[in-house]
Design a protein around this motif. Sequence first.
Motif, mmCIF file in Angstrom:
data_model
loop_
_atom_site.group_PDB
_atom_site.id
_atom_site.type_symbol
_atom_site.label_atom_id
_atom_site.label_comp_id
_atom_site.label_asym_id
_atom_site.label_seq_id
_atom_site.Cartn_x
_atom_site.Cartn_y
_atom_site.Cartn_z
ATOM 1 N N LEU A 67 -4.247 -16.255 40.500
ATOM 2 C CA LEU A 67 -5.243 -15.850 39.508
ATOM 3 C C LEU A 67 -6.174 -14.783 40.064
ATOM 4 N N GLY A 68 -6.062 -14.502 41.347
ATOM 5 C CA GLY A 68 -7.022 -13.599 41.985
ATOM 6 C C GLY A 68 -6.688 -12.142 41.773
ATOM 7 N N MET A 69 -6.995 -11.363 42.797
ATOM 8 C CA MET A 69 -6.881 -9.928 42.689
ATOM 9 C C MET A 69 -5.439 -9.447 42.744
ATOM 10 N N VAL A 70 -4.653 -10.144 43.528
ATOM 11 C CA VAL A 70 -3.270 -9.727 43.734
ATOM 12 C C VAL A 70 -2.366 -10.554 42.828
ATOM 13 N N GLN A 91 -8.650 -9.456 54.255
ATOM 14 C CA GLN A 91 -8.979 -8.200 53.570
ATOM 15 C C GLN A 91 -8.078 -7.036 53.931
ATOM 16 N N PHE A 92 -7.279 -7.173 54.984
ATOM 17 C CA PHE A 92 -6.504 -6.011 55.417
ATOM 18 C C PHE A 92 -5.000 -6.242 55.482
ATOM 19 N N THR A 93 -4.495 -7.082 54.598
ATOM 20 C CA THR A 93 -3.043 -7.142 54.427
ATOM 21 C C THR A 93 -2.648 -5.925 53.583
ATOM 22 N N ILE A 110 -1.361 -4.088 50.344
ATOM 23 C CA ILE A 110 -1.196 -4.326 48.909
ATOM 24 C C ILE A 110 -0.400 -3.161 48.341
ATOM 25 N N GLN A 153 5.308 0.326 29.505
ATOM 26 C CA GLN A 153 4.159 -0.520 29.169
ATOM 27 C C GLN A 153 4.277 -1.903 29.815
ATOM 28 N N GLY A 154 3.177 -2.378 30.370
ATOM 29 C CA GLY A 154 3.138 -3.763 30.846
ATOM 30 C C GLY A 154 3.936 -4.044 32.096
ATOM 31 N N ASN A 190 0.953 -5.725 41.265
ATOM 32 C CA ASN A 190 0.843 -5.442 42.695
ATOM 33 C C ASN A 190 1.185 -6.674 43.533
ATOM 34 N N GLU A 245 1.360 -8.485 47.677
ATOM 35 C CA GLU A 245 0.761 -8.485 49.007
ATOM 36 C C GLU A 245 1.842 -8.634 50.076
#
Lengths: 129, 345
Positions: free
Chosen positions: B24-27, B241-243, B245, B260-261, B265, B267
């Motif tokens: 659910l996070g950033m990646v 923080q530095f893996t 992406i 589209q869609g 991204n 990691e």
Amino acid sequence: MSFLRTTDQIKIEFAFNCARNASVLGKEYKSYVKKLPMLIKTNGLGAAFAFMYSKRSKEEGKFWNSIGRDIYNWLNYRNMINSDKVRSFDELVFAISQISSVEYRKITSEVLSFLSWLKRFADGLIEGD
Amino acid sequence: MFRIAKPFYFRTISSLHCGSGNDLGMVDLPIQREKHTSFPKVESSSLKGAIREAFENKLEQQKVEFLEIISKNDSSKIGFENINDKKRLKLSFDYSIQLLFGYDEDNLDELIKKEFEEDSEFSGALAFSDARILFFPVRSAKGIFAWITCPYVLNRYVEDLKLCYKDFRLNIPSVDIGQCITYANNKISINNTSVVLEEYRFNEQQNLNIDPILSKFREMNELKERVVVLNDDDFRDFVNQFTEIITRTKIDNLTGTVAQGALFNEEYLPPETIMYFLVFSTPIFQKEEKKKGIFNQNGKKEEELVMEFFVKNLPEVMQLGGNATIGKGIIKINEINQNNDKGGK
């Protein structure tokens, strides 16, 4: 379990209100919120903030300024910045160049965590891709 | 219970993605991490599966050559009589894989299936631990990159290695936040006073000496030039923080523009990441002696034969994790050598 709300719960409510207020800016808001975490992760918080600052008076400035304001308010709410000295997002952009590495990484983590919620709510509140 | 434990390490040649599904996070597609530390790890099941595949996909020639030596001593152990020699040896090798890694009938030869017809419910004689992080590569202002680690990781490594070598001990120095410890004459120090990793400066506290750890690695000299011991919290920030992406998308063949869609991204652990894992061996889990194939030899312990089979056939380079078709997950595996004071096998 206790009745104290977790930090995450408070963050969720805060982010939801930010996203709801910003959703009137237009549906482009969503893509800016989604872009920012990656900008931070690949370039660092300082560079990402400077980039947002550089767009201040441009067309897309209204989106970046709104996101910047929300980030500032959240960090302020969490007592992570000295609000007597740093009074706005614009001042925060400069202020983070003055803090220690440890503080800088702490703030980076917090901003990323806040944005992950903001992104989710913007995604849910605003139609389109 | 396990009788023998041996440590191995791998170094990533290309980026590695052992995924934990959706997030659910950033990646969108994050890598596997330990719950209690948030450090990257590789789940033992991912590792075991990849190693098993590497064993199964060995060239027939290699399988045959390995067993020819054994069959010279006692060809009755090989089984599969009435079959011409080469095929017989290959069958015996594949049969041994079942005994070591557990029974899996996918793409298995009918003759081997028949051997396990009455009883295919048994444990493999090998066990694997999760792969844990040891050295994580980070961009350095001088010397291209540094291999960071921290006291918690090093202490844990020493504890894990005690399972293999009883008298392995080492005092790991402590490091303050914002400080670091490096070897003298390294490639990454600026004026011998500090190291700059990504955009952070770390002041050097003292000279490092973890020779007992590094001497067991083939890359000993390379490691000495680049290893940096950071404070535990600083290390945690870096591995979070530095893996790498990587953003991926799809181009629509009809329009030649982004579909589209299809934007997402994922990691990765960067190339040059160094992780270690343990392999354990037990006697073969079979009721009848004759079912134990080549591992039933007089005067030799089964668990030793199992470990020998594993070490001798372990490929040096193999593929682990996702996205093999875009060249990801190439790793180089080596044993962590107990009596190795010069580096090298």
